[in-house]
Design a protein around this motif. Structure first.
Motif, PDB file in Angstrom:
ATOM      1  N   PHE A 289       0.810  -1.214   0.000  1.00 59.73           N
ATOM      2  CA  PHE A 289       0.000   0.000   0.000  1.00 59.73           C
ATOM      3  C   PHE A 289       0.849   1.273   0.000  1.00 59.73           C
ATOM      4  N   LEU A 290       2.145   1.106  -0.309  1.00 63.65           N
ATOM      5  CA  LEU A 290       3.016   2.254  -0.591  1.00 63.65           C
ATOM      6  C   LEU A 290       3.495   2.196  -2.043  1.00 63.65           C
ATOM      7  N   GLU A 291       2.876   1.322  -2.840  1.00 58.32           N
ATOM      8  CA  GLU A 291       3.309   1.141  -4.231  1.00 58.32           C
ATOM      9  C   GLU A 291       3.229   2.442  -5.028  1.00 58.32           C
ATOM     10  N   ASP A 292       2.294   3.301  -4.672  1.00 56.22           N
ATOM     11  CA  ASP A 292       2.145   4.590  -5.349  1.00 56.22           C
ATOM     12  C   ASP A 292       3.465   5.352  -5.349  1.00 56.22           C
ATOM     13  N   PHE A 293       4.155   5.340  -4.223  1.00 56.84           N
ATOM     14  CA  PHE A 293       5.414   6.081  -4.112  1.00 56.84           C
ATOM     15  C   PHE A 293       6.508   5.431  -4.959  1.00 56.84           C
ATOM     16  N   LEU A 294       6.529   4.097  -5.025  1.00 60.17           N
ATOM     17  CA  LEU A 294       7.521   3.408  -5.859  1.00 60.17           C
ATOM     18  C   LEU A 294       7.325   3.761  -7.325  1.00 60.17           C
ATOM     19  N   VAL A 295       6.069   3.631  -7.803  1.00 60.50           N
ATOM     20  CA  VAL A 295       5.797   3.882  -9.216  1.00 60.50           C
ATOM     21  C   VAL A 295       6.127   5.335  -9.569  1.00 60.50           C
ATOM     22  N   ALA A 296       5.826   6.267  -8.678  1.00 55.36           N
ATOM     23  CA  ALA A 296       6.142   7.677  -8.926  1.00 55.36           C
ATOM     24  C   ALA A 296       7.641   7.887  -9.096  1.00 55.36           C
ATOM     25  N   LEU A 297       8.440   7.035  -8.442  1.00 52.16           N
ATOM     26  CA  LEU A 297       9.898   7.143  -8.526  1.00 52.16           C
ATOM     27  C   LEU A 297      10.481   6.265  -9.625  1.00 52.16           C
ATOM     28  N   GLY A 298       9.622   5.628 -10.419  1.00 53.35           N
ATOM     29  CA  GLY A 298      10.105   4.812 -11.528  1.00 53.35           C
ATOM     30  C   GLY A 298      10.490   3.406 -11.142  1.00 53.35           C
ATOM     31  N   ILE A 299       9.975   2.905 -10.007  1.00 56.65           N
ATOM     32  CA  ILE A 299      10.305   1.556  -9.533  1.00 56.65           C
ATOM     33  C   ILE A 299       9.059   0.691  -9.609  1.00 56.65           C
ATOM     34  N   THR A 300       9.202  -0.496 -10.194  1.00 51.89           N
ATOM     35  CA  THR A 300       8.093  -1.445 -10.251  1.00 51.89           C
ATOM     36  C   THR A 300       8.192  -2.395  -9.070  1.00 51.89           C
ATOM     37  N   PRO A 301       7.184  -2.452  -8.201  1.00 49.83           N
ATOM     38  CA  PRO A 301       7.257  -3.361  -7.041  1.00 49.83           C
ATOM     39  C   PRO A 301       7.266  -4.817  -7.474  1.00 49.83           C
ATOM     40  N   VAL A 302       7.854  -5.669  -6.668  1.00 52.21           N
ATOM     41  CA  VAL A 302       7.933  -7.098  -6.991  1.00 52.21           C
ATOM     42  C   VAL A 302       6.565  -7.761  -6.892  1.00 52.21           C
ATOM     43  N   VAL A 303       5.694  -7.203  -6.043  1.00 48.24           N
ATOM     44  CA  VAL A 303       4.333  -7.720  -5.890  1.00 48.24           C
ATOM     45  C   VAL A 303       3.461  -6.558  -5.433  1.00 48.24           C
ATOM     46  N   GLU A 304       2.185  -6.582  -5.835  1.00 48.63           N
ATOM     47  CA  GLU A 304       1.254  -5.513  -5.445  1.00 48.63           C
ATOM     48  C   GLU A 304       0.260  -6.043  -4.423  1.00 48.63           C
ATOM     49  N   GLU A 314      -5.772  -0.550  -9.313  1.00 47.04           N
ATOM     50  CA  GLU A 314      -5.794  -0.558 -10.771  1.00 47.04           C
ATOM     51  C   GLU A 314      -5.222   0.733 -11.345  1.00 47.04           C
ATOM     52  N   TYR A 315      -5.397   1.836 -10.639  1.00 47.08           N
ATOM     53  CA  TYR A 315      -4.978   3.127 -11.170  1.00 47.08           C
ATOM     54  C   TYR A 315      -3.469   3.223 -11.378  1.00 47.08           C
ATOM     55  N   LEU A 316      -2.694   2.307 -10.766  1.00 42.22           N
ATOM     56  CA  LEU A 316      -1.242   2.329 -10.933  1.00 42.22           C
ATOM     57  C   LEU A 316      -0.797   1.652 -12.223  1.00 42.22           C
ATOM     58  N   GLY A 317      -1.684   0.893 -12.854  1.00 44.10           N
ATOM     59  CA  GLY A 317      -1.337   0.243 -14.119  1.00 44.10           C
ATOM     60  C   GLY A 317      -0.356  -0.900 -13.994  1.00 44.10           C
ATOM     61  N   LEU A 318      -0.301  -1.549 -12.832  1.00 46.80           N
ATOM     62  CA  LEU A 318       0.658  -2.643 -12.605  1.00 46.80           C
ATOM     63  C   LEU A 318       0.049  -3.981 -13.032  1.00 46.80           C
ATOM     64  N   HIS A 319      -0.383  -4.050 -14.272  1.00 48.36           N
ATOM     65  CA  HIS A 319      -1.148  -5.217 -14.712  1.00 48.36           C
ATOM     66  C   HIS A 319      -0.300  -6.483 -14.826  1.00 48.36           C
ATOM     67  N   ASP A 320       1.006  -6.337 -14.996  1.00 47.61           N
ATOM     68  CA  ASP A 320       1.877  -7.509 -15.132  1.00 47.61           C
ATOM     69  C   ASP A 320       2.560  -7.885 -13.824  1.00 47.61           C
ATOM     70  N   VAL A 321       2.214  -7.184 -12.736  1.00 44.20           N
ATOM     71  CA  VAL A 321       2.834  -7.450 -11.433  1.00 44.20           C
ATOM     72  C   VAL A 321       1.962  -8.428 -10.646  1.00 44.20           C
ATOM     73  N   PRO A 322       2.553  -9.481 -10.041  1.00 44.60           N
ATOM     74  CA  PRO A 322       1.745 -10.408  -9.230  1.00 44.60           C
ATOM     75  C   PRO A 322       1.030  -9.680  -8.095  1.00 44.60           C
ATOM     76  N   VAL A 323      -0.126 -10.232  -7.691  1.00 43.81           N
ATOM     77  CA  VAL A 323      -0.953  -9.598  -6.660  1.00 43.81           C
ATOM     78  C   VAL A 323      -0.976 -10.475  -5.417  1.00 43.81           C
ATOM     79  N   LEU A 324      -0.824  -9.859  -4.253  1.00 38.99           N
ATOM     80  CA  LEU A 324      -0.917 -10.549  -2.967  1.00 38.99           C
ATOM     81  C   LEU A 324      -2.174 -10.054  -2.258  1.00 38.99           C
ATOM     82  N   ASP A 325      -3.160 -10.939  -2.084  1.00 42.24           N
ATOM     83  CA  ASP A 325      -4.406 -10.580  -1.405  1.00 42.24           C
ATOM     84  C   ASP A 325      -4.217 -10.763   0.094  1.00 42.24           C
ATOM     85  N   LEU A 326      -4.233  -9.652   0.838  1.00 46.34           N
ATOM     86  CA  LEU A 326      -3.951  -9.706   2.268  1.00 46.34           C
ATOM     87  C   LEU A 326      -5.049 -10.401   3.054  1.00 46.34           C
ATOM     88  N   ALA A 327      -6.259 -10.504   2.485  1.00 49.45           N
ATOM     89  CA  ALA A 327      -7.347 -11.162   3.199  1.00 49.45           C
ATOM     90  C   ALA A 327      -7.208 -12.678   3.154  1.00 49.45           C
TER      91      ALA A 327
END
Length: 542
Positions: A289-304, A314-327
């Motif tokens: 939930f800090l991915e916004d700051f990574l993407v703004a700095l040009g870094i793609t997180p290893v997982v969203e 969805e607004y970050l456009g990380l469609h090719d990044v694996p997703v971790l559902d915290l629930a």
């Protein structure tokens, strides 16, 4: 001579009687206090967060927490901002007392005794605990005799599941506990000079027993484990500071830089300097939930990160990044993505405890004041070696906000705005220019006029539950709304308010000036999130 028959030995069998089981969903900042009544009571938390005070002993609550209170104990239960969801189970220990084999006599009665544990209890794996509870709750009111018996058996099995993890320790258990405490000591005092003898003496356990139990608990011998803790700490310092290698070696407890370099290369296959250069440039970062700051700095997180009740970002456009559902998932699922570095804010431990994440990769706890997203962006940039991009990102956002403010000043003059978050629990009104996900953008950056109810909220409050009498007063010209599905028991439950007469009577509803926006976009503090909010506002108000 008359023969005297010795009485058969008394047989005592203990079992547990379920008195009540409830499933409760509590709203933000809800509070309850009172006594447990004449039965033992267990709370099992399945969602949200809060605290419980049992007889003056205050414990934090989060998903996976299990707490027990004695009969007639004074209890205070409090929900945090995101509410609290839990099972409340009341029960009574009973014993069957009777003569030995073949006596045919006996007596059932409450045992009247205590319980092997109280306060916070272990209930791992939590998925097993939930399977028992869901089944017991589902069949609690069955009229079928056989099903009632099955449910009684399920309850006994669940109690055995808890007791097996929380029973009183034997001598071996006491030794094991002492070794566990010494492991925690190593984690805290890794800089000190330790020998196996010193650790065993500290635990008051013979050296051979200490080494055996230590290996059983950690899979390593004590000094290898100690060096592993030091290396992990050194990895974090290499990524998060510009300190010299000599200073880092001294800081983590190595006697000299040469030995530090040798142990580091033996462990990771590369030198400390190579590790610093490589991972600062190519780090696989997990920043929930800090991915916004990574993407703004040009870094793609290893997982969203995502949540099944909220969705993904969805607004970050990380469609090719694996997703971790915290629930649904935990650190075991995260470990499969092999993060090199973890960046957390202070609230994430309600999902996965920080100490467990720290076993996967160097972990940095990000001071994240929320509304001051610029400060967080600067800290993330320093941490990840992207300071050259920060000012450009901020300048771009501020120019966009100025341009939008100029346009909106002409199109919305004299009109008021409010933002609502709607869930199955009710409606929340978000605060004014200084607090919350939305106020600083709507009312400060864009200069929109907040509705009078917004300004009546208590100082330093980010949001408040909107009671019916306040909803009637909500005559704002424009309403932005988003839906929180997290507390919905059936699909669409959160939207039921839209069909009510009180909602239909709102001026903004009558004028069709209600605008639904994406939950994850608006419930975020990042610069990309804020920029998207500006786009959404311009789309409907410009």
């Amino acid at each position: 001579m008359k023969q005297v028959t010795e009485p058969a030995p008394l047989v005592r069998t203990l079992f547990y009687v379920l008195k009540d089981i409830q499933y409760n969903v509590r709203a933000s900042r809800w509070q309850e206090h009172g006594k447990t009544g004449g039965h033992f009571t267990l709370w099992v938390i399945t969602g949200g967060s809060g605290t419980i005070d049992i007889g003056g002993n205050r414990l934090p609550l989060g998903r996976g927490t299990c707490c027990l209170a004695d009969p007639d104990a004074a209890v205070e239960l409090t929900a945090d901002e995101d509410g609290l969801i839990y099972y409340r189970v009341s029960f009574e220990p009973w014993s069957v007392c009777g003569a030995g084999s073949g006596s045919g006599t006996g007596q059932n009665e409450p045992s009247g005794g205590g319980f092997p544990f109280q306060g916070e209890a272990l209930c791992h794996p939590f998925s097993t605990c939930m399977d028992y509870l869901e089944s017991i709750y589902r069949h609690r009111d069955s009229d079928d005799d056989l099903e009632q018996l099955d449910n009684h058996v399920r309850f006994q099995e669940w109690m055995r599941f808890l007791l097996a993890q929380n029973r009183s320790s034997s001598y071996e258990g006491n030794m094991r506990q002492a070794v566990e405490q010494s492991i925690e000591l190593i984690k805290e005092q890794y800089r000190d000079v330790w020998t196996v003898n010193a650790l065993a003496d500290r635990a008051n356990v013979a050296r051979w027993q200490y080494s055996r139990l230590f290996k059983e608990l950690t899979g390593q011998i004590p000094l290898d484990y100690l060096n592993g803790v030091r290396i992990d700490r050194a990895k974090k310092l290499l990524l998060t500071t510009d300190d010299r290698l000599y200073d880092i070696a001294q800081n983590v407890g190595f006697s000299n830089e040469y030995y530090f370099n040798r142990r580091f290369k033996q462990t990771l296959g590369i030198s400390p300097g190579q590790y610093r250069r490589h991972y600062r440039e190519h780090a696989r970062v997990f920043a929930p939930f800090l991915e916004d700051f990574l993407v703004a700095l040009g870094i793609t997180p290893v997982v969203e990160c995502s949540h099944r009740g909220w969705g993904r970002q969805e607004y970050l456009g990380l469609h090719d990044v694996p997703v971790l559902d915290l629930a649904e998932e935990d650190e075991d699922d995260l470990s499969r993505h092999h993060p090199d570095f973890i960046m957390l804010d202070s609230g994430f431990d309600k999902w996965i405890p920080n100490d467990r994440l720290g076993r996967l990769a160097p972990t940095f706890h990000m001071p994240h004041p929320g509304e001051d997203w610029r400060s967080t962006l600067h800290k993330a940039a320093r941490l990840l070696g992207r300071t050259d991009r920060v000012e450009e990102v901020i300048r771009h956002y501020e120019q966009k906000a100025r341009d939008a403010r100029s346009v909106l000043g002409r199109s919305t003059r004299g009109q008021t705005v409010a933002f609502l978050r709607i869930s199955a629990l009710g409606i929340s009104l978000y605060a004014g220019p200084d607090y919350g996900y939305t106020g600083p953008i709507l009312y400060k950056d864009l200069g929109l006029a907040p509705h009078s109810l917004v300004m009546e909220m208590e100082q330093e409050t980010r949001k408040m539950n909107l009671p019916p009498e306040w909803l009637e007063r909500l005559d704002a010209d424009h309403l932005f709304i988003t839906f929180d599905r997290r507390h919905s028991s059936v699909p669409g439950e959160e939207r039921a308010i839209l069909e009510t007469a009180s909602w239909q009577a709102l001026p903004a509803v009558k004028k069709r000036c209600v605008y639904e926006v994406d939950f994850m976009t608006w419930m975020n503090y990042g610069v990309i999130s804020n920029s998207k909010k500006i786009d959404d506002v311009l789309k409907v108000l410009a």
